[in-house]
Design an enzyme around this catalytic site. Structure first.
Site, PDB file in Angstrom:
ATOM      1  N   LYS A 184      34.561  25.122  41.485  1.00 41.09           N
ATOM      2  CA  LYS A 184      35.099  25.751  42.887  1.00 41.09           C
ATOM      3  C   LYS A 184      34.223  26.394  43.116  1.00 41.09           C
ATOM      4  O   LYS A 184      33.773  27.360  42.227  1.00 41.09           O
ATOM      5  CB  LYS A 184      36.388  25.872  41.876  1.00 41.09           C
ATOM      6  CG  LYS A 184      37.540  26.400  42.597  1.00 41.09           C
ATOM      7  CD  LYS A 184      37.725  27.661  43.781  1.00 41.09           C
ATOM      8  CE  LYS A 184      37.435  28.912  43.124  1.00 41.09           C
ATOM      9  NZ  LYS A 184      36.857  30.367  43.995  1.00 41.09           N
ATOM     10  N   GLY A 241      31.676  35.135  35.193  1.00 35.25           N
ATOM     11  CA  GLY A 241      32.790  36.137  36.281  1.00 35.25           C
ATOM     12  C   GLY A 241      32.964  36.957  35.967  1.00 35.25           C
ATOM     13  O   GLY A 241      32.599  37.743  34.949  1.00 35.25           O
ATOM     14  N   SER A 242      34.012  37.996  36.289  1.00 35.02           N
ATOM     15  CA  SER A 242      34.811  38.844  35.384  1.00 35.02           C
ATOM     16  C   SER A 242      35.495  39.070  34.594  1.00 35.02           C
ATOM     17  O   SER A 242      36.602  36.974  34.053  1.00 35.02           O
ATOM     18  CB  SER A 242      35.715  39.622  36.847  1.00 35.02           C
ATOM     19  OG  SER A 242      36.390  37.973  36.660  1.00 35.02           O
ATOM     20  N   ARG A 243      35.832  39.257  33.911  1.00 34.65           N
ATOM     21  CA  ARG A 243      36.937  39.091  31.999  1.00 34.65           C
ATOM     22  C   ARG A 243      38.890  38.859  32.793  1.00 34.65           C
ATOM     23  O   ARG A 243      38.800  38.424  32.013  1.00 34.65           O
ATOM     24  CB  ARG A 243      36.752  41.238  31.858  1.00 34.65           C
ATOM     25  CG  ARG A 243      37.450  40.822  29.859  1.00 34.65           C
ATOM     26  CD  ARG A 243      37.779  41.043  29.492  1.00 34.65           C
ATOM     27  NE  ARG A 243      36.123  42.252  29.577  1.00 34.65           N
ATOM     28  CZ  ARG A 243      36.772  43.553  28.006  1.00 34.65           C
ATOM     29  NH1 ARG A 243      37.789  43.689  27.185  1.00 34.65           N
ATOM     30  NH2 ARG A 243      36.144  44.250  28.639  1.00 34.65           N
ATOM     31  N   ARG A 244      38.445  39.584  34.060  1.00 37.64           N
ATOM     32  CA  ARG A 244      39.895  39.280  34.075  1.00 37.64           C
ATOM     33  C   ARG A 244      40.163  38.102  34.771  1.00 37.64           C
ATOM     34  O   ARG A 244      40.796  37.103  34.359  1.00 37.64           O
ATOM     35  CB  ARG A 244      40.720  40.858  35.315  1.00 37.64           C
ATOM     36  CG  ARG A 244      41.970  40.162  35.798  1.00 37.64           C
ATOM     37  CD  ARG A 244      42.350  41.885  36.567  1.00 37.64           C
ATOM     38  NE  ARG A 244      42.002  41.299  37.584  1.00 37.64           N
ATOM     39  CZ  ARG A 244      42.476  42.098  38.994  1.00 37.64           C
ATOM     40  NH1 ARG A 244      43.072  43.333  38.803  1.00 37.64           N
ATOM     41  NH2 ARG A 244      42.605  41.688  39.995  1.00 37.64           N
ATOM     42  N   GLY A 245      39.211  37.179  35.352  1.00 36.72           N
ATOM     43  CA  GLY A 245      38.981  35.409  35.885  1.00 36.72           C
ATOM     44  C   GLY A 245      39.151  34.751  34.508  1.00 36.72           C
ATOM     45  O   GLY A 245      39.358  33.918  34.352  1.00 36.72           O
ATOM     46  N   GLY A 246      37.964  35.357  34.178  1.00 39.26           N
ATOM     47  CA  GLY A 246      37.389  34.594  32.697  1.00 39.26           C
ATOM     48  C   GLY A 246      39.100  34.267  31.971  1.00 39.26           C
ATOM     49  O   GLY A 246      39.740  33.264  31.647  1.00 39.26           O
ATOM     50  N   GLU A 265      31.879  33.318  30.722  1.00 37.33           N
ATOM     51  CA  GLU A 265      30.914  34.411  30.518  1.00 37.33           C
ATOM     52  C   GLU A 265      30.901  35.525  30.829  1.00 37.33           C
ATOM     53  O   GLU A 265      31.502  35.381  32.126  1.00 37.33           O
ATOM     54  CB  GLU A 265      29.571  33.717  30.531  1.00 37.33           C
ATOM     55  CG  GLU A 265      28.443  34.435  30.794  1.00 37.33           C
ATOM     56  CD  GLU A 265      27.607  35.380  31.445  1.00 37.33           C
ATOM     57  OE1 GLU A 265      27.717  36.214  32.273  1.00 37.33           O
ATOM     58  OE2 GLU A 265      26.330  34.335  32.275  1.00 37.33           O
ATOM     59  N   CYS A 302      24.977  40.239  34.599  1.00 41.47           N
ATOM     60  CA  CYS A 302      25.570  40.452  33.348  1.00 41.47           C
ATOM     61  C   CYS A 302      24.461  41.196  31.609  1.00 41.47           C
ATOM     62  O   CYS A 302      24.743  41.161  30.852  1.00 41.47           O
ATOM     63  CB  CYS A 302      26.758  38.967  32.884  1.00 41.47           C
ATOM     64  SG  CYS A 302      25.298  37.708  32.977  1.00 41.47           S
ATOM     65  N   GLU A 392      32.671  47.815  31.408  1.00 42.80           N
ATOM     66  CA  GLU A 392      31.196  47.358  32.361  1.00 42.80           C
ATOM     67  C   GLU A 392      31.062  47.840  34.209  1.00 42.80           C
ATOM     68  O   GLU A 392      32.177  47.908  34.664  1.00 42.80           O
ATOM     69  CB  GLU A 392      30.991  45.637  32.251  1.00 42.80           C
ATOM     70  CG  GLU A 392      30.233  45.268  33.599  1.00 42.80           C
ATOM     71  CD  GLU A 392      29.541  43.630  33.848  1.00 42.80           C
ATOM     72  OE1 GLU A 392      29.317  43.017  33.213  1.00 42.80           O
ATOM     73  OE2 GLU A 392      31.017  43.419  33.792  1.00 42.80           O
TER      74      GLU A 392
HETATM   75  N1  LIG Z   1      29.107  39.846  34.133  1.00 44.18           N
HETATM   76  C1  LIG Z   1      29.117  38.867  35.138  1.00 44.18           C
HETATM   77  O1  LIG Z   1      28.272  37.991  34.538  1.00 44.18           O
HETATM   78  C2  LIG Z   1      29.506  38.871  36.151  1.00 44.18           C
HETATM   79  C3  LIG Z   1      30.919  39.888  35.655  1.00 44.18           C
HETATM   80  N2  LIG Z   1      31.282  40.208  37.680  1.00 44.18           N
HETATM   81  C4  LIG Z   1      32.502  40.990  37.485  1.00 44.18           C
HETATM   82  O2  LIG Z   1      33.480  40.873  38.224  1.00 44.18           O
HETATM   83  C5  LIG Z   1      34.238  41.251  39.245  1.00 44.18           C
HETATM   84  C6  LIG Z   1      34.477  40.520  40.736  1.00 44.18           C
HETATM   85  O3  LIG Z   1      33.240  39.172  40.888  1.00 44.18           O
HETATM   86  P1  LIG Z   1      33.572  37.770  41.537  1.00 44.18           P
HETATM   87  O4  LIG Z   1      32.416  37.196  41.117  1.00 44.18           O
HETATM   88  O5  LIG Z   1      34.712  37.692  42.746  1.00 44.18           O
HETATM   89  O6  LIG Z   1      33.882  37.685  39.715  1.00 44.18           O
HETATM   90  P2  LIG Z   1      35.803  37.447  39.514  1.00 44.18           P
HETATM   91  O7  LIG Z   1      35.878  36.799  37.737  1.00 44.18           O
HETATM   92  O8  LIG Z   1      36.372  37.694  40.341  1.00 44.18           O
HETATM   93  O9  LIG Z   1      35.620  35.278  40.188  1.00 44.18           O
HETATM   94  C7  LIG Z   1      34.764  34.345  40.026  1.00 44.18           C
HETATM   95  C8  LIG Z   1      35.631  33.458  39.905  1.00 44.18           C
HETATM   96  O10 LIG Z   1      36.919  32.785  39.561  1.00 44.18           O
HETATM   97  C9  LIG Z   1      36.927  32.883  40.217  1.00 44.18           C
HETATM   98  N3  LIG Z   1      38.876  33.486  40.154  1.00 44.18           N
HETATM   99  C10 LIG Z   1      39.107  34.278  39.350  1.00 44.18           C
HETATM  100  N4  LIG Z   1      39.964  35.070  39.287  1.00 44.18           N
HETATM  101  C11 LIG Z   1      41.026  33.468  39.439  1.00 44.18           C
HETATM  102  C12 LIG Z   1      42.041  33.148  38.895  1.00 44.18           C
HETATM  103  N5  LIG Z   1      43.610  34.190  38.414  1.00 44.18           N
HETATM  104  N6  LIG Z   1      42.539  32.250  39.055  1.00 44.18           N
HETATM  105  C13 LIG Z   1      41.802  31.205  39.385  1.00 44.18           C
HETATM  106  N7  LIG Z   1      40.399  31.821  39.791  1.00 44.18           N
HETATM  107  C14 LIG Z   1      40.017  32.584  39.277  1.00 44.18           C
HETATM  108  C15 LIG Z   1      36.912  33.202  41.451  1.00 44.18           C
HETATM  109  O11 LIG Z   1      38.249  33.012  42.505  1.00 44.18           O
HETATM  110  C16 LIG Z   1      36.273  33.330  41.600  1.00 44.18           C
HETATM  111  O12 LIG Z   1      35.224  31.593  42.400  1.00 44.18           O
HETATM  112  C17 LIG Z   1      32.309  42.081  39.265  1.00 44.18           C
HETATM  113  O13 LIG Z   1      33.266  43.170  40.167  1.00 44.18           O
HETATM  114  C18 LIG Z   1      32.370  42.352  37.904  1.00 44.18           C
HETATM  115  O14 LIG Z   1      32.858  43.251  38.089  1.00 44.18           O
HETATM  116  C19 LIG Z   1      30.628  39.423  38.362  1.00 44.18           C
HETATM  117  C20 LIG Z   1      29.955  38.465  38.736  1.00 44.18           C
HETATM  118  C21 LIG Z   1      29.527  38.162  37.313  1.00 44.18           C
HETATM  119  O1  LIG Z   2      20.054  38.004  33.395  1.00 43.70           O
HETATM  120  C1  LIG Z   2      20.047  36.646  33.972  1.00 43.70           C
HETATM  121  O2  LIG Z   2      18.744  36.001  34.027  1.00 43.70           O
HETATM  122  C2  LIG Z   2      20.620  36.520  33.882  1.00 43.70           C
HETATM  123  C3  LIG Z   2      22.296  37.094  34.114  1.00 43.70           C
HETATM  124  C4  LIG Z   2      23.113  36.553  33.895  1.00 43.70           C
HETATM  125  O3  LIG Z   2      23.856  35.785  33.636  1.00 43.70           O
HETATM  126  C5  LIG Z   2      24.357  36.838  35.107  1.00 43.70           C
HETATM  127  O4  LIG Z   2      24.144  37.990  35.809  1.00 43.70           O
HETATM  128  O5  LIG Z   2      25.356  36.274  35.345  1.00 43.70           O
END
Ligand SMILES: NC(=O)C1=CN([C@@H]2O[C@H](COP(=O)(O)OP(=O)(O)OC[C@H]3O[C@@H](n4cnc5c(N)ncnc54)[C@H](O)[C@@H]3O)[C@@H](O)[C@H]2O)C=CC1
Ligand SMILES: O=C(O)CCC(=O)C(=O)O
Length: 525
Positions: A184, A241-246, A265, A302, A392
Site C-alpha cells: 500500500k 510509521g506512527s503509533r496510531r497507524g501501527g 516499527e 525514528c 515522540e
Molecule cells: N517512528 C517512525 O519511524 C515514524 C513515525 N512517524 C510518525 O507518524 C506521523 C505521521 O506520519 P506518516 O508517515 O503519515 O505515518 P502514518 O502512520 O500516519 O501512516 C503510515 C502508513 O500507514 C497508513 N495508515 C495509517 N493509519 C492507518 C489506518 N488507521 N488504517 C489504514 N492505514 C493507515 C497510511 O496511509 C500510510 O500509508 C509523523 O508525524 C510521526 O509522528 C512517521 C514516520 C516514521
Molecule cells: O536511522 C536510520 O537509518 C533509519 C531510521 C528509521 O528506520 C526510520 O526513521 O524509520
C-alpha cells in the site's frame, strides 16, 4: 520514465477508480502531476488473489532464482536513474545526497538479502535421522525446514521513501523469505512509489516469476490499507510509521477470524546517556555531535536522539552550550508533509508551554513547510511525573533531563517505554556505572551503542532495528538486517516422509546445497 498514476496489479498497470492521491512538493506545497487514482476494493481483491495464486510457486523458487530476482530489482532501481532521484527529492524535500545515499542503501540491502538467500541458512534445515534400534522406542526420521508464511502486506514509511518503502526492508525481506508482497503506497511519495514499483514489476517478468509476486496499490484514504490487513489471503504485515497507524493495523489483524502478525516499527525517543567522565572530558564535542544527529533529515528519523539524560556539572554545561550554539545556527529544514510539519509544530508548542520545562535553544525560523530545531531541559522528577514528556516529537527537537545522580538516571530509564536505541557516552572511568545499567537497558531497547548516536542504521547481519513495544509491535525481531527475513518464515517438520516426497531442501542428497544441522551438529561441507 513518464509517471502514469497507475496501480500495479500483478503484470497489469491500471488507473484506479477511487479518489486520487496527489503528490505535493514538500518544499513549496505545490501539487505535482499526475493524479494517482485510488485502487478499488475489486483491485485489492485481484492483487490478493494473484498473490495467493503466486505463493506456492514463488516460495519454492530455488535460491539462485530468488537471489537473481532480488538483484534484478536492485539493477532496475539503479536503471531508473536520475528520474527517481529528482522525483523523490521533490516529493520529500530531502536533499540529493541523502536520496542518493538512501538509494545505495536500498540496492545494497536487496543484494545482501540475495547473498543470504544463496547461502541458505535462513531455511534452517535440521535433520534428526531415524534411530530404528533405539530402546525403549525407535526414533522416527525428522526433518525441519522453514517455509514462507504467505503473502505479506507492506506499508512503507514517509521518512525513508526508498529504504523503508516500496522496495525497502520489509518488501526485500518478505521476498527473500519467499512471500509475495502487496504494497500500500505511502501517499506522501506516490511518484517515487510508482517508479520503484515498476522496477519490481519488470524484475518479476524478466525472472519468469508468477505475476502475483508483487502488486502496488494507491489509496487516498484508509480502506485499501485496512482491507489488505483484513484480507484472509494476507499472512503478515510490515509497517513503519506512527503509533496510531501501527496500532490501528494491529487491532484489525488481531480481530480477524485468523489473526496474523503485524511487524510495526513505531515511535521511539532513543535515550542518550551522558556519563560524568565522558562529559568532563568532551562535553562540548558530544554536544556538537548530538546537534548534528538531532537535525539529520530535519529530525525525521525514528532513531532521532530525542531524550538526553545527564548529571549536572561543568561537563553538562559545556554540552548544552555547544549543542545550543549549533542548534541556534541550524537552518530550518523542509519537512516531509504538511501533516508531519503541523504535528511537529504542535508537539514543540506543547513542550514549550510546559510550566516545568525550559527552552535551551531554538533554530532559525523558516517557511511554513519547514521545521526549526529546538532543545528543551527539565529535571528527572518532572519527567517522572508527566508521561506526556516521553511522547515522540517527530522532528529536530530533544529534551535534556537532568538527573541528580546515577540512581535518578536509573529511575528515568525504568520509567521509559520500549525504545529502538540507547546511546551511552562513556570514558573508561564510566564503565562501572554503565555496566550497572546494561541489564536494564537490554530490557528497554533493541540496540545499545557507545560513543555515537543511533541515526543511520547499518544494514548488516548483526543489526537489530527493533525494540519492545511501543518502539515496535513485536520486540522479538528486527526490520533491518538479514534477521528481518525470519519474520516471514515458519518451521515445518516432516516425520518419516520418503525422500521422493520431501521438498528438495530436505532430500538426503541436498540438491540445493543448503547448510544443515544433522543431529544438532552443523554439517561439514
Ligand atoms: N517512528 C517512525 O519511524 C515514524 C513515525 N512517524 C510518525 O507518524 C506521523 C505521521 O506520519 P506518516 O508517515 O503519515 O505515518 P502514518 O502512520 O500516519 O501512516 C503510515 C502508513 O500507514 C497508513 N495508515 C495509517 N493509519 C492507518 C489506518 N488507521 N488504517 C489504514 N492505514 C493507515 C497510511 O496511509 C500510510 O500509508 C509523523 O508525524 C510521526 O509522528 C512517521 C514516520 C516514521
Ligand atoms: O536511522 C536510520 O537509518 C533509519 C531510521 C528509521 O528506520 C526510520 O526513521 O524509520
Amino acid at each position: 520514465m513518464t509517471l502514469r498514476g497507475e496501480n500495479l496489479i500483478g503484470a497489469e498497470a491500471r488507473r484506479g477508480t477511487e479518489a486520487a492521491v496527489r503528490a505535493v512538493a514538500a518544499a513549496t506545497g505545490e501539487s505535482l502531476e499526475p493524479d494517482f487514482p485510488g485502487a478499488s476494493l475489486g483491485d485489492l481483491d485481484r492483487a490478493c488473489a494473484l498473490a495467493e495464486a503466486a505463493f506456492d510457486t514463488y516460495r519454492e523458487t530455488d535460491p539462485e532464482t530468488r537471489a537473481g530476482f532480488l538483484e534484478a530489482i536492485a539493477a532496475n532501481i539503479l536503471e531508473t536513474g536520475d528520474a527517481l532521484v529528482t522525483r523523490c527529492m521533490e516529493e520529500t524535500g530531502l536533499p540529493r545526497p541523502r536520496i542518493e545515499g538512501e538509494r545505495a542503501r536500498t540496492v545494497g540491502q536487496l543484494r545482501l538479502f540475495a547473498d543470504v538467500v544463496r547461502e541458505g541458512s535462513s531455511v534452517a534445515v535440521r535433520i534428526d535421522p531415524a534411530l530404528p534400534d533405539r530402546k525403549p522406542l525407535p526414533r522416527p526420521d525428522l526433518r525441519l525446514r522453514r517455509i514462507a508464511v504467505g503473502p505479506v502486506a507492506v506499508f512503507g514509511a514517509s521518512n525513508f521513501p526508498l529504504a523503508f518503502s516500496v522496495a525497502g526492508g520489509d518488501t526485500a525481506s518478505a521476498l527473500a523469505a519467499g512471500c509475495p508482497v502487496v504494497v500500500k503506497a505511502h501517499p506522501a511519495h506516490p511518484g517515487t512509489s510508482e517508479l520503484v514499483g515498476r522496477a519490481i514489476q519488470k524484475a518479476v517478468a524478466s525472472c519468469g516469476l508468477p505475476e502475483g509476486t508483487f502488486s502496488l496499490l494507491f489509496d487516498a484514504g484508509q480502506s485499501i490499507g485496512q482491507g489488505l490487513v483484513a484480507d484472509p489471503r494476507i499472512a503478515a504485515v510490515g509497517f513503519t510509521g506512527s503509533r496510531r497507524g501501527g496500532t490501528a493495523l494491529m487491532a484489525i489483524a488481531a480481530a480477524r477470524p485468523v489473526p496474523i502478525p503485524v511487524y510495526a516499527e513505531m515511535s521511539s525517543i532513543n535515550p542518550v546517556l551522558l556519563f560524568p567522565g565522558a562529559l568532563a572530558a568532551r562535553g562540548a564535542e558530544i554536544g556538537q555531535a548530538f546537534a548534528a544527529s538531532l537535525t539529520l533529515g530535519a529530525g525525521q528519523f525514528c532513531t532521532n536522539p530525542g531524550l538526553i539524560l545527564a548529571l549536572p556539572g561543568p561537563g553538562l554545561d559545556a554540552f548544552l552550550e555547544a549543542a545550543g550554539a549549533a542548534l541556534r545556527d541550524s537552518p530550518a529544514a523542509t519537512m516531509l508533509t504538511p501533516g508531519i510539519q503541523r504535528a511537529y509544530r504542535e508537539a514543540v508548542a506543547r513542550m514549550a508551554g510546559h510550566a516545568a520545562v525550559t527552552r535551551i535553544a531554538e533554530g532559525a525560523e523558516g517557511r511554513v513547510t519547514q521545521g526549526r530545531a529546538s532543545l528543551f531541559a527539565t529535571d528527572s522528577d518532572v519527567f517522572l511525573a508527566d508521561p506526556a514528556l516521553q511522547e515522540e516529537m517527530f522532528g529536530a527537537s530533544g529534551l535534556v533531563v537532568r538527573c541528580a545522580d546515577l540512581a535518578a538516571m536509573r529511575a528515568v530509564l525504568e520509567h521509559l517505554e520500549g525504545q529502538l536505541t540507547a546511546a551511552l557516552h562513556l570514558a573508561p572511568e564510566d564503565h562501572a556505572a554503565a555496566r550497572d545499567l546494561l541489564p536494564l537497558l537490554e530490557r528497554r531497547v533493541g540496540r545499545i551503542l557507545v560513543n555515537g548516536f543511533g541515526t543511520g542504521v547499518e544494514v548488516a547481519h548483526a543489526m537489530v532495528h527493533g525494540g519492545p513495544y511501543p518502539a515496535t509491535s513485536d520486540g522479538r525481531t528486527t526490520s533491518v538486517g538479514s534477521l528481518a527475513i525470519d519474520r516471514f518464515l515458519r518451521p515445518v517438520s516432516y516425520q518419516d516422509v520418503p525422500d521422493a516426497l520431501l521438498p528438495a531442501a530436505l532430500q538426503a542428497a541436498n540438491p540445493l546445497d543448503l547448510p544443515r544441522r544433522i543431529d544438532g551438529v552443523p554439517e561439514r561441507r
